[in-house]
Design an enzyme around this catalytic site. Structure first.
Site, PDB file in Angstrom:
ATOM      1  N   LYS A  14     -21.371  17.653   9.475  1.00 41.10           N
ATOM      2  CA  LYS A  14     -20.211  17.957  10.304  1.00 41.10           C
ATOM      3  C   LYS A  14     -19.806  16.756  11.150  1.00 41.10           C
ATOM      4  CE  LYS A  14     -17.017  20.486  12.142  1.00 41.10           C
ATOM      5  NZ  LYS A  14     -15.818  20.818  11.347  1.00 41.10           N
ATOM      6  N   SER A  16       0.836  -1.196   0.000  1.00 33.07           N
ATOM      7  CA  SER A  16       0.000   0.000   0.000  1.00 33.07           C
ATOM      8  C   SER A  16       0.879   1.257   0.000  1.00 33.07           C
ATOM      9  CB  SER A  16      -0.975  -0.025   1.180  1.00 33.07           C
ATOM     10  OG  SER A  16      -2.109   0.777   0.903  1.00 33.07           O
TER      11      SER A  16
END
Length: 366
Positions: A220, A164
């Protein structure tokens, strides 16, 4: 005189009757419906408590050496083998990448040291954050092009794991031929992106915890552990992952020009590959160990192995590194806990969130 007669036996009933118990029998205990919950709490609470203690311990130990950190130091690598006068540097990417600061500072040291003829990037990492992996990649590219005449030779040597984000930073070799070496036991690949998230909504409901944040907009608090993702939130997070994934594939194509986009799409599934598989898929050039990568770096620099000496960069090591955790900045336990709980996307090959970064602890510019 007649003998006394033996006492007559007491008659007994058949079958013999058991003695009555000294207390009335109690009904068998009934299984508690909340037994599983107590078992969960008995495991969850100690784990959280132990984790907080570990964070506090890490902060306390790190604070011993972080205020006055030692500068980068050079250590000779196999001085009995490499006895020449031309310097080659080994830069380590070790452990989970968080912000990449240690590797960036090693690259900056190479830029200032004009005696360095080539660099070997030794990677043993499952990857880490997107920002940290990209910061390392950009620093290594800047290091390669810091010389006036031609790029500084860079060769990658993969250790046990270069997956990765660990594979992402290997693309700093750009189009250099035969420049990525992997050991026979190396695992690499895992090209993909993940945003770790754990849904604890049902657990919170069972133990009586209710999320009731005051926010300026419902998005949010997107990704809150104690709430289910709405379709809108899931689409937004998936878009972030898709953008980061596209960036990952662009970087791979820049470092592996022999790969076609269609070929990369087939293998960029997050799967881990052995070094033999990676060579067949054009992700790696050759099988070889660190010394093989050093020999290739010397060859790219126009040198023989008899002409070079090899150094590694070292910093202020402490107990945290011996335990496998590297801390670059002094942080309070609460800051570390909040940082670990912050939602973020990762170029990471692991089953647990990463919490460490780099190899060198407590560096400052020499």
């Amino acid at each position: 005189m007649s003998e006394p007669r033996p006492p007559e036996p007491v008659p007994q009933s058949y079958p013999p009757q058991p003695y009555p118990p000294p207390y009335p029998p109690y009904p068998p205990p009934q299984p508690s419906r909340l037994g599983w919950l107590w078992v969960l709490l008995a495991v969850f609470v100690p784990v959280v408590f132990f984790g907080c203690l570990c964070l506090m311990f890490a902060s306390a130990v790190a604070s011993l050496g972080q205020v006055e950190a030692a500068p980068i130091q050079e250590k000779r690598y196999k001085p009995y083998r490499y006895k020449g006068t031309q310097k080659i540097v080994i830069i380590h990417v070790q452990g989970t990448i968080l912000d990449g600061t240690s590797v960036v500072r090693q690259a900056e040291r190479v830029i200032r040291d004009k005696s360095v003829r080539a660099v070997v990037l030794r990677i043993n990492s499952p990857g880490g954050t997107i920002a940290g992996s990209d910061a390392i990649l950009q620093a290594l590219k800047e290091m390669r092009h810091s010389r006036e005449n031609e790029p500084l030779p860079l060769v990658v040597s993969m250790g046990a794991l270069a997956a990765s984000g660990g594979y992402y930073v290997a693309m700093a070799v750009e189009d250099t031929p035969q420049s990525i070496y992997a050991e026979p036991t190396t695992w690499t690949g895992s090209i993909g992106v993940i945003i770790p998230r754990y849904n604890m909504a049902q657990l919170a409901q069972k133990i009586g915890v209710q999320e009731d944040s005051i926010v300026s907009h419902p998005l949010k608090k997107m990704g809150d552990f104690f709430s289910d993702l709405t379709p809108e939130e899931r689409n937004i997070l998936q878009g972030l992952v898709d953008d980061a994934f596209a960036q990952f594939k662009r970087v791979v194509l820049s470092g592996r020009p022999q790969l076609k986009p269609q070929e990369l799409d087939k293998l960029a599934t997050g799967q881990i590959y052995t070094s033999a598989q990676a060579i067949q898929l054009k992700l790696v050039d050759r099988q070889g160990y660190l010394d093989d990568a050093i020999a290739r770096a010397a060859e790219l620099a126009g040198l023989s192995t008899e002409q070079i000496y090899v150094v590694e960069y070292r910093g202020a090591f402490g107990l945290l590194e011996l335990l496998g955790t590297q801390v670059l900045h002094r942080q309070e336990p609460l800051q570390q806990l909040l940082q670990a709980a912050t939602p973020r996307a990762w170029y990471l090959c692991t089953w647990l969130p990463g919490v460490s970064t780099g190899r060198i602890t407590g560096l400052r510019n020499p």
